[in-house]
Design a protein around this motif. Structure first.
Motif, PDB file in Angstrom:
ATOM      1  N   LEU A 144     -12.170   8.754  -4.865  1.00  0.00           N
ATOM      2  CA  LEU A 144     -12.449   7.699  -3.893  1.00  0.00           C
ATOM      3  C   LEU A 144     -11.373   6.610  -3.936  1.00  0.00           C
ATOM      4  N   TRP A 145     -10.963   6.254  -5.144  1.00  0.00           N
ATOM      5  CA  TRP A 145      -9.939   5.220  -5.314  1.00  0.00           C
ATOM      6  C   TRP A 145      -8.623   5.671  -4.676  1.00  0.00           C
ATOM      7  N   GLN A 147      -8.172   7.895  -2.326  1.00  0.00           N
ATOM      8  CA  GLN A 147      -8.339   7.912  -0.871  1.00  0.00           C
ATOM      9  C   GLN A 147      -8.170   6.510  -0.289  1.00  0.00           C
ATOM     10  N   ALA A 148      -8.765   5.521  -0.932  1.00  0.00           N
ATOM     11  CA  ALA A 148      -8.638   4.136  -0.461  1.00  0.00           C
ATOM     12  C   ALA A 148      -7.195   3.660  -0.558  1.00  0.00           C
ATOM     13  N   LEU A 149      -6.509   4.004  -1.646  1.00  0.00           N
ATOM     14  CA  LEU A 149      -5.101   3.628  -1.791  1.00  0.00           C
ATOM     15  C   LEU A 149      -4.245   4.294  -0.719  1.00  0.00           C
ATOM     16  N   THR A 150      -4.567   5.533  -0.384  1.00  0.00           N
ATOM     17  CA  THR A 150      -3.824   6.268   0.643  1.00  0.00           C
ATOM     18  C   THR A 150      -3.982   5.600   2.000  1.00  0.00           C
ATOM     19  N   VAL A 151      -5.200   5.218   2.335  1.00  0.00           N
ATOM     20  CA  VAL A 151      -5.445   4.518   3.603  1.00  0.00           C
ATOM     21  C   VAL A 151      -4.677   3.202   3.621  1.00  0.00           C
ATOM     22  N   GLN A 152      -4.731   2.471   2.513  1.00  0.00           N
ATOM     23  CA  GLN A 152      -4.029   1.189   2.420  1.00  0.00           C
ATOM     24  C   GLN A 152      -2.523   1.384   2.587  1.00  0.00           C
ATOM     25  N   THR A 155      -1.658   2.171   6.215  1.00  0.00           N
ATOM     26  CA  THR A 155      -1.745   0.960   7.027  1.00  0.00           C
ATOM     27  C   THR A 155      -0.490   0.117   6.838  1.00  0.00           C
TER      28      THR A 155
END
Length: 179
Positions: A144-145, A147-152, A155
Motif C-alpha cells: 500500500l505504501w 502504491q501511494a508513493l508511486t501515485v505521488q 503526480t
C-alpha cells in the motif's frame, strides 16, 4: 519544515525511532550493499541487479538507481561490465542517438540469478523474526505504501511536465489565453 499535524509528527518520531532501532540491530543496510563476487565490485553488482529488475535502463536512470553516481564513473562502470560480456549498450535509433540504454546479456542474466539468490537470502533473514500472518500483514502494508508513493511520484512528474510545457509556450500566447 512544513506544517505537520500532531498525529503526523508523532508517527514520524515513531518511524525515526524504529529506523534507529533497526539500524542498531544491523537490519537497515540494503541487501544490495554487500553483494559479493570474486571478480566484480559491489557497485557493478548493484548495477547488474538493477538491470535484472528493470530489464533496460537509460544510463541516467541507472546512475540514479546507484545513488546518483556521477556520469564519468558510471560510464567507466558500464565499460567494464560491457568488456566482461555482462551488458550491452543500445542507442535509440528512432529518437535521439545520444540516448544510451543498457541491457543485460545472457551472461549478465546468469550472474544476476546468483546475485538475486544472495539478495533473497538476506531478505529472508530480515523477515524471519516475523511469523506467517504478521509477515503477510507487513507485506500488505508495504505494498500500500509503495502504491501511494508511486501515485505521488506520477503526480510530481505530471506537474513537472506541465510546467515544462508552459515554459515552452511563448508569452504572447499565454497573455492571449488569459484575456
Amino acid at each position: 519544515m512544513t506544517e505537520l499535524s500532531v498525529d503526523v509528527r508523532v508517527q514520524v518520531a515513531r518511524w525515526r525511532n524504529l529506523l534507529v532501532d533497526a539500524a542498531r540491530c544491523g537490519s537497515l543496510a540494503s541487501p544490495l550493499a554487500a553483494l559479493s563476487h570474486p571478480h566484480w565490485e559491489p557497485m557493478e553488482l548493484q548495477a547488474l541487479w538493477w538491470l535484472r529488475a528493470e530489464s533496460l535502463l537509460p544510463v541516467g536512470v541507472l546512475a540514479m538507481r546507484l545513488g546518483g553516481l556521477a556520469m564519468p564513473r558510471l560510464s567507466r562502470l558500464v565499460d567494464r561490465l560491457e568488456a566482461g560480456g555482462l551488458v550491452r549498450r543500445e542507442r535509440s535509433v528512432r529518437h535521439d542517438r545520444r540516448r544510451v540504454r543498457v541491457r543485460l546479456t545472457e551472461a549478465g542474466h546468469a550472474l544476476t540469478d546468483e546475485l538475486n539468490a544472495q539478495v533473497q537470502e538476506r531478505m529472508a533473514k530480515l523477515l524471519s523474526p516475523l511469523q506467517g500472518e504478521t509477515r503477510s500483514a507487513l507485506m500488505d502494508i508495504l505494498e500500500l505504501w509503495v502504491q501511494a508513493l508511486t501515485v505521488q511520484a506520477r503526480t510530481a512528474e505530471e506537474v513537472a511536465e506541465e510546467n515544462a510545457e508552459l515554459a515552452s509556450v511563448p508569452d504572447e500566447l499565454l497573455r492571449a489565453s488569459a484575456a
